[in-house]
Design a protein around this motif. Structure first.
Motif, PDB file in Angstrom:
ATOM      1  N   ASN A  95      40.868 -17.079   1.737  1.00  0.00           N
ATOM      2  CA  ASN A  95      40.639 -16.009   2.438  1.00  0.00           C
ATOM      3  C   ASN A  95      38.548 -15.837   2.024  1.00  0.00           C
ATOM      4  OD1 ASN A  95      40.857 -12.309   3.149  1.00  0.00           O
ATOM      5  ND2 ASN A  95      39.790 -14.432   4.759  1.00  0.00           N
ATOM      6  N   LEU A  96      38.060 -16.812   3.149  1.00  0.00           N
ATOM      7  CA  LEU A  96      36.515 -16.504   2.493  1.00  0.00           C
ATOM      8  C   LEU A  96      35.980 -15.927   4.462  1.00  0.00           C
ATOM      9  CD1 LEU A  96      35.909 -19.097  -0.112  1.00  0.00           C
ATOM     10  CD2 LEU A  96      34.810 -16.749   0.876  1.00  0.00           C
ATOM     11  N   ASP A  97      34.563 -16.144   3.978  1.00  0.00           N
ATOM     12  CA  ASP A  97      33.565 -15.864   5.162  1.00  0.00           C
ATOM     13  C   ASP A  97      33.355 -17.286   6.649  1.00  0.00           C
ATOM     14  OD1 ASP A  97      33.528 -13.196   3.910  1.00  0.00           O
ATOM     15  OD2 ASP A  97      32.049 -13.486   2.997  1.00  0.00           O
ATOM     16  N   ILE A  98      32.577 -17.165   6.843  1.00  0.00           N
ATOM     17  CA  ILE A  98      32.513 -17.888   8.313  1.00  0.00           C
ATOM     18  C   ILE A  98      32.018 -19.005   7.652  1.00  0.00           C
ATOM     19  CG2 ILE A  98      30.624 -16.155   9.360  1.00  0.00           C
ATOM     20  CD1 ILE A  98      31.807 -17.999  11.900  1.00  0.00           C
ATOM     21  N   GLU A  99      30.526 -17.898   6.422  1.00  0.00           N
ATOM     22  CA  GLU A  99      29.728 -18.972   5.993  1.00  0.00           C
ATOM     23  C   GLU A  99      30.008 -19.969   4.758  1.00  0.00           C
ATOM     24  OE1 GLU A  99      27.680 -14.788   4.798  1.00  0.00           O
ATOM     25  OE2 GLU A  99      29.699 -15.329   6.243  1.00  0.00           O
ATOM     26  N   ALA A 303      32.026 -12.227   9.377  1.00  0.00           N
ATOM     27  CA  ALA A 303      33.363 -12.530   9.993  1.00  0.00           C
ATOM     28  C   ALA A 303      34.255 -12.948   9.122  1.00  0.00           C
ATOM     29  CB  ALA A 303      33.135 -13.554  10.659  1.00  0.00           C
ATOM     30  N   GLU A 304      35.262 -12.735   8.910  1.00  0.00           N
ATOM     31  CA  GLU A 304      36.390 -12.995   7.260  1.00  0.00           C
ATOM     32  C   GLU A 304      37.097 -14.293   7.889  1.00  0.00           C
ATOM     33  OE1 GLU A 304      38.984 -10.601   5.234  1.00  0.00           O
ATOM     34  OE2 GLU A 304      37.365  -9.084   5.824  1.00  0.00           O
ATOM     35  N   ASN A 379      25.899 -13.030  13.949  1.00  0.00           N
ATOM     36  CA  ASN A 379      26.382 -13.805  12.229  1.00  0.00           C
ATOM     37  C   ASN A 379      25.106 -14.825  12.250  1.00  0.00           C
ATOM     38  OD1 ASN A 379      27.583 -15.843  10.855  1.00  0.00           O
ATOM     39  ND2 ASN A 379      28.750 -13.871  10.175  1.00  0.00           N
ATOM     40  N   PRO A 380      24.927 -14.513  11.088  1.00  0.00           N
ATOM     41  CA  PRO A 380      23.545 -15.510  10.435  1.00  0.00           C
ATOM     42  C   PRO A 380      23.960 -16.762  10.567  1.00  0.00           C
ATOM     43  CG  PRO A 380      24.084 -13.421   9.119  1.00  0.00           C
ATOM     44  CD  PRO A 380      25.473 -13.201   9.801  1.00  0.00           C
ATOM     45  N   VAL A 381      24.982 -17.461  10.715  1.00  0.00           N
ATOM     46  CA  VAL A 381      25.530 -18.327  10.829  1.00  0.00           C
ATOM     47  C   VAL A 381      24.906 -18.755  11.372  1.00  0.00           C
ATOM     48  CG1 VAL A 381      27.193 -20.341  10.993  1.00  0.00           C
ATOM     49  CG2 VAL A 381      26.989 -18.830   9.066  1.00  0.00           C
ATOM     50  N   ALA A 394      23.805 -21.569   6.678  1.00  0.00           N
ATOM     51  CA  ALA A 394      24.946 -20.951   6.041  1.00  0.00           C
ATOM     52  C   ALA A 394      24.136 -21.197   4.215  1.00  0.00           C
ATOM     53  CB  ALA A 394      26.322 -20.975   6.003  1.00  0.00           C
ATOM     54  N   LYS A 395      24.082 -22.136   3.765  1.00  0.00           N
ATOM     55  CA  LYS A 395      23.254 -22.889   3.121  1.00  0.00           C
ATOM     56  C   LYS A 395      22.299 -21.710   2.236  1.00  0.00           C
ATOM     57  CE  LYS A 395      23.113 -26.004  -0.295  1.00  0.00           C
ATOM     58  NZ  LYS A 395      24.232 -25.992  -1.069  1.00  0.00           N
TER      59      LYS A 395
END
Length: 434
Positions: A95-99, A303-304, A379-381, A394-395
């Motif tokens: 369980n992590l984030d979209i980034e 978003a996770e 979202n930043p992505v 994302a990076k």
């Protein structure tokens, strides 16, 4: 009062889980076998209880199945996953984030999960890590960055909740003095809290940071002007804040829940939940509002969700488990264990079954702010105008480049344009050498 991270994780939100964990498991009683490791940073006691009940029901229906949950913290999870990958023991479900999903997918470390994602109706594309036609991320929930204010202090000062930056500054100045601060600003050089708030304000001022092809834009033309304005605005607001050079999420909560500040930004409703747990009287006058904007309302979305690594020994079972956790009443039971913080991934679910919860029904003021923020969140992505997820975005976002840019202006008094130039140079070097 001072809430440490450990104490914070012990706080139950009081909403309780739903009573429908015994949903029929016919679709999942078909002989799933194997041992599955499940790593998550959602580790509040209420969430642990619901997760444990869901896992127990699934294991009971599949005697050959064993699921080993590992609960960690948001601060530790990325390092844990990286360490596990390096040692060759990647968890089956994370369980992590979209980034994170975007970065791991770019590195060819994830298993496609398009078959799971395709079953989620009305899921916005901007909450998916879809790369080259394949999904690598199953969104479990979303969180919006918005603001909180003290209605008692506002009424006493004759103020209305601010909508624009100029109104925000006026209110913060008027509510600062005699040991009281108008607003909590964080300029931590390593945490994600400062960047979350910065991106919301930058998005509201029309800043595009990186394009869909990974080209850095935030030091170019109108983007640079707008970002410089944003940094200058945050620096001005820091004059009405307690020292926040090392503020993380817990410190933001502490500053508000202790009564020290009149306004604060946060991702989701945990600030309110912890305030209610520790200072009920203050919670009575704690109200949500959209973050004040520069040019037009916009805010950062988080978003996770779930990822399955290619190194998993039982990828198909892992995907079945994710589907199980994401469906029907079980899904709402999970989300209600973190009420009005982690939200459904579709507006239809948010306005539908999710509303059948006492905590949600009692806090329609929060529901209203979330509903208003829903379509304007980014979202930043994907950035402000992006059409596809970008690993370069994302990076840079998950590095400390934006933190250091903000800190140099707020803490060091650097000229915003100079700070932007330095950050852009570091960002281009980072993605070039990745």
């Amino acid at each position: 009062m001072n809430v440490t991270r450990a104490e914070f994780l012990k706080l139950a939100l009081g909403a309780g889980a739903g009573a429908a964990l015994g949903v029929p498991l016919k679709a999942f009683a078909a002989g799933m076998t194997g041992t599955i490791s499940y790593l998550t940073y959602e580790s509040l006691p209420t969430t642990k209880k619901v997760t444990g009940d869901l896992i127990a029901a699934l294991e009971a229906a599949n005697p050959g199945l064993k699921i080993n949950p590992l609960f960690t913290s948001p601060e530790a999870v990325r390092k844990q996953v990286a360490s596990m990958l390096q040692s060759g023991t990647a968890p089956d479900i994370v369980n992590l984030d979209i980034e994170d999903a975007t970065l791991y997918a770019n590195a060819k470390l994830l298993e496609p999960v398009s078959d799971v994602v395709s079953g989620i109706k009305n899921l916005p594309d901007r909450w998916r890590a879809k790369i080259d036609g394949q999904d690598y991320f199953v969104p479990m929930g979303v969180k919006f960055t918005y603001s909180w204010y003290r209605s008692d202090l506002f009424e006493k000062a004759g103020l209305q909740p601010p909508k624009t930056w100029s109104e925000f500054e006026v209110a913060a100045k008027k509510l600062t003095g005699n040991g009281q601060y108008g607003y909590a600003v964080s300029s931590n050089e390593t945490g994600d809290n400062p960047v979350s708030s910065l991106f919301s304000y930058a998005f509201s001022n029309g800043v595009n940071f990186v394009d869909d092809d990974g080209n850095v834009l935030f030091d170019q033309g109108a983007n640079k002007v707008a970002l410089a304005e944003t940094l200058a605005f945050v620096a001005r607001m820091s004059k009405f804040s307690p020292s926040g050079t090392n503020f993380g999420w817990g410190e933001i909560i502490n500053s508000f829940a202790s009564g020290k500040v009149a306004m604060a930004d946060y991702i989701g409703s945990r600030l309110f939940a912890v305030t209610a747990q520790n200072n009920p009287q203050l919670a009575e006058v704690t109200k949500p509002m959209l973050q004040p904007y520069g040019k037009s309302a916009a805010n950062r979305l988080s978003a996770e969700g779930f990822m399955v690594f290619q190194g998993s020994k039982n990828k198909e079972v892992a995907k079945q488990i994710i589907t199980y956790l994401r469906e029907g009443q079980r899904y709402f039971d999970y989300l209600w264990s973190i009420p009005l913080h982690v939200l459904p991934t579709t507006k239809e679910d948010f306005h539908g079954g999710y509303q059948k919860n006492d905590f949600v029904q009692k806090h329609q003021d929060i529901v209203e702010v979330i509903n208003t923020a829903w379509d304007q969140a980014r979202n930043p992505v994907y950035d402000l105008n992006g059409k596809k997820p970008s690993w370069q975005r994302a990076k840079i976002y998950t590095s400390t480049i934006y933190n250091k840019m903000l800190a140099s202006v707020v803490q060091g008094g650097a000229d915003p344009t100079a700070a932007i130039d330095q950050a852009a140079k570091a960002a281009r070097s980072l993605v070039k050498n990745a």
